[in-house]
Scaffold this motif. Structure first.
Motif, PDB file in Angstrom:
ATOM      1  N   LYS A 149      46.833  40.443  76.050  1.00 32.58           N
ATOM      2  CA  LYS A 149      46.721  41.251  77.279  1.00 32.58           C
ATOM      3  C   LYS A 149      47.873  40.890  78.217  1.00 32.58           C
ATOM      4  CE  LYS A 149      41.637  41.024  77.169  1.00 32.58           C
ATOM      5  NZ  LYS A 149      40.410  40.725  77.938  1.00 32.58           N
ATOM      6  N   GLY A 157      41.651  49.050  79.788  1.00 40.77           N
ATOM      7  CA  GLY A 157      42.074  48.754  78.413  1.00 40.77           C
ATOM      8  C   GLY A 157      43.569  48.949  78.170  1.00 40.77           C
ATOM      9  N   GLN A 160      46.939  46.202  76.440  1.00 40.76           N
ATOM     10  CA  GLN A 160      46.242  45.290  75.529  1.00 40.76           C
ATOM     11  C   GLN A 160      46.511  45.679  74.093  1.00 40.76           C
ATOM     12  OE1 GLN A 160      42.092  44.846  76.159  1.00 40.76           O
ATOM     13  NE2 GLN A 160      42.290  44.606  78.367  1.00 40.76           N
ATOM     14  N   GLU A 192      27.926  43.854  77.454  1.00 40.35           N
ATOM     15  CA  GLU A 192      28.783  43.547  78.601  1.00 40.35           C
ATOM     16  C   GLU A 192      27.985  43.792  79.884  1.00 40.35           C
ATOM     17  OE1 GLU A 192      33.026  44.577  78.407  1.00 40.35           O
ATOM     18  OE2 GLU A 192      32.566  45.587  76.526  1.00 40.35           O
ATOM     19  N   ASN A 270      34.623  37.440  81.928  1.00 43.38           N
ATOM     20  CA  ASN A 270      35.790  38.186  81.434  1.00 43.38           C
ATOM     21  C   ASN A 270      36.862  38.281  82.504  1.00 43.38           C
ATOM     22  OD1 ASN A 270      37.604  39.970  80.198  1.00 43.38           O
ATOM     23  ND2 ASN A 270      36.387  41.772  80.713  1.00 43.38           N
ATOM     24  N   GLU A 271      36.581  39.007  83.577  1.00 39.48           N
ATOM     25  CA  GLU A 271      37.606  39.166  84.624  1.00 39.48           C
ATOM     26  C   GLU A 271      36.942  39.496  85.948  1.00 39.48           C
ATOM     27  OE1 GLU A 271      40.236  42.451  83.908  1.00 39.48           O
ATOM     28  OE2 GLU A 271      38.615  43.857  83.529  1.00 39.48           O
TER      29      GLU A 271
END
Ligand code: ADP
Ligand code: MG
Length: 385
Positions: A149, A157, A160, A192, A270-271
């Motif tokens: 990434k 997305g 990536q 998720e 994740n972020e």
């Protein structure tokens, strides 16, 4: 850095950097509470610029535009994490700015973001930073298969590449023009989820219920929020992790923390997004305080009260593809048929041109039970698709 000495009461002007849909919904929430708004975005037809009291049409780095924004605003926030942190830092000399340039800088850069997670003791995917050919050569093959990434500017997305072997990794890094990247181990995802937290300057933290998210082609497609969407123990863990991530940044504002739940039931961060998030949109209709009202409250220094979800909710993202579902030329979807279903709330962002993959709006579906919300969502999707 300027701080607020007292809460900004309605009648004050709240400024926002960025004129996208998140800015538009912030402006709507601020105006509903009696604030004036100012948006900085160079696009004359930006979704937020179109509905704001004032719209400063310059780029995010234009010193004159930034000075004007600081001049007309009593406090300034951002709706877009790729606003240069230096612009936020410059504004903070003249005006109260939240979140801070430092917090936004961490969220802008996957390498810094991951280092912050590690520092907070919140587990994230095993990773390596790749900024040089030496770092590329030294990558632990245990990280493969993985996802490369770009450290900066990725979203939905983009930026990536999935890689299986060291050769593919090298080719992918070349393809990404050798910009600084992070290689993450590909993890087996069971689901998720994400959490919205809001933190005030006094350290008070409140949160929205945990959101379960489904992505299609790297773009959020559906968010479901109701009792049992995520096992209760995991939800509690996610909220606690999101709170420590916010605290560690001394964060002021609305922060979204995205998580993976792995096949073995463990939770991995994740972020983060330093602003309201697409996955929090259901709160507009399913909670007594929306993520945008939370943003207004944190920015104005108003009290933060724990929000309450009163309805089960499903949010469907409305991408431009729906305009082309029945024809090669854009056609307005059958909103009237969708709105005949109980508990449907249409939010459109005022974008005049529909394009494939473009976020045009979202549909919030509320119902007394999860089953009813899901059933209505299926009916709505069938009418639109
Ligand atoms: P973006 O900034 O584009 O949202 P993300 O890092 O959230 O980028 O990645 C987009 C999606 O790709 C995630 O929501 C998830 O579905 C998938 N993904 C990302 N990283 C991993 C990983 N390490 N293992 C498995 N799937 C991943
Ligand atoms: Mg993401």
């Amino acid at each position: 850095m300027k701080q607020l000495s007292a809460p900004l009461l309605p009648g004050a002007t709240l400024g926002v950097l960025g004129g996208g849909q998140l800015g538009r919904m912030f402006v709507h929430a601020a105006q509903a509470m009696g604030y004036f708004t100012a948006v900085l975005d160079e696009d004359p037809s930006s979704p937020a610029g179109l509905v704001s009291h004032q719209h400063i049409q310059t780029g995010y780095q234009d010193p004159e535009g930034l000075a004007r924004l600081a001049d007309v605003s009593d406090a300034i926030t951002t709706e877009f994490e790729n606003v240069p942190a230096v612009s936020l830092a410059a504004l903070a000399g003249q005006c109260f700015v939240a979140p801070t340039a430092r917090a936004v800088a961490v969220a802008q850069d996957r390498a810094q973001e991951k280092a912050h997670f590690v520092g907070c003791g919140v587990p994230c995917a095993p990773y390596a930073v790749i900024e040089t050919a030496e770092q590329l050569a030294a990558v632990d093959v245990g990280l493969l298969p993985g996802i490369l990434k770009t450290a900066r500017l990725g979203y939905d997305g983009k930026g990536q590449q999935r890689v299986q072997t060291a050769a593919q990794l090298a080719a992918a890094w070349h393809h990404l023009e050798q910009v600084p990247c992070v290689l993450e181990k590909m993890l087996p995802l069971a689901l998720e989820c994400s959490v919205i937290v809001a933190r005030g300057a006094d350290g008070t933290v409140v949160h929205l219920p945990v959101q379960r998210n489904l992505h299609r082609d790297g773009i959020l497609a559906v968010t479901e929020v109701y009792e049992g969407n995520v096992p209760a123990a995991l939800a509690a863990q996610a909220v606690a992790a999101a709170q420590s991530v916010a605290q560690g940044l001394d964060y002021v504002g609305v922060l979204c923390v995205e998580f993976f739940v792995l096949d073995d039931g463990s939770l991995v961060v994740n972020e983060i997004a330093p602003r309201p998030h697409n996955s929090g949109h259901y709160s507009q209709n399913a909670c007594d305080v929306s993520q945008f009202e939370l943003q207004v409250r944190t920015l104005a220094g108003l009290p933060l009260v724990q929000p309450r979800q009163h309805s089960a909710a499903v949010m469907l993202n409305l991408l431009g593809d729906l305009w082309f579902a029945h024809s090669d030329t854009a056609q307005t979807p059958a909103w009237d048929a969708v709105l005949a279903l109980p508990g449907t709330h249409l939010h459109l962002y005022g974008k005049t041109v529909a394009k494939h993959g473009r976020k045009m709006g979202h549909l919030n579906i509320t119902a007394p039970t999860p089953d009813a919300a899901r059933a209505t969502a299926l009916q709505a999707a069938a009418l639109l698709g």
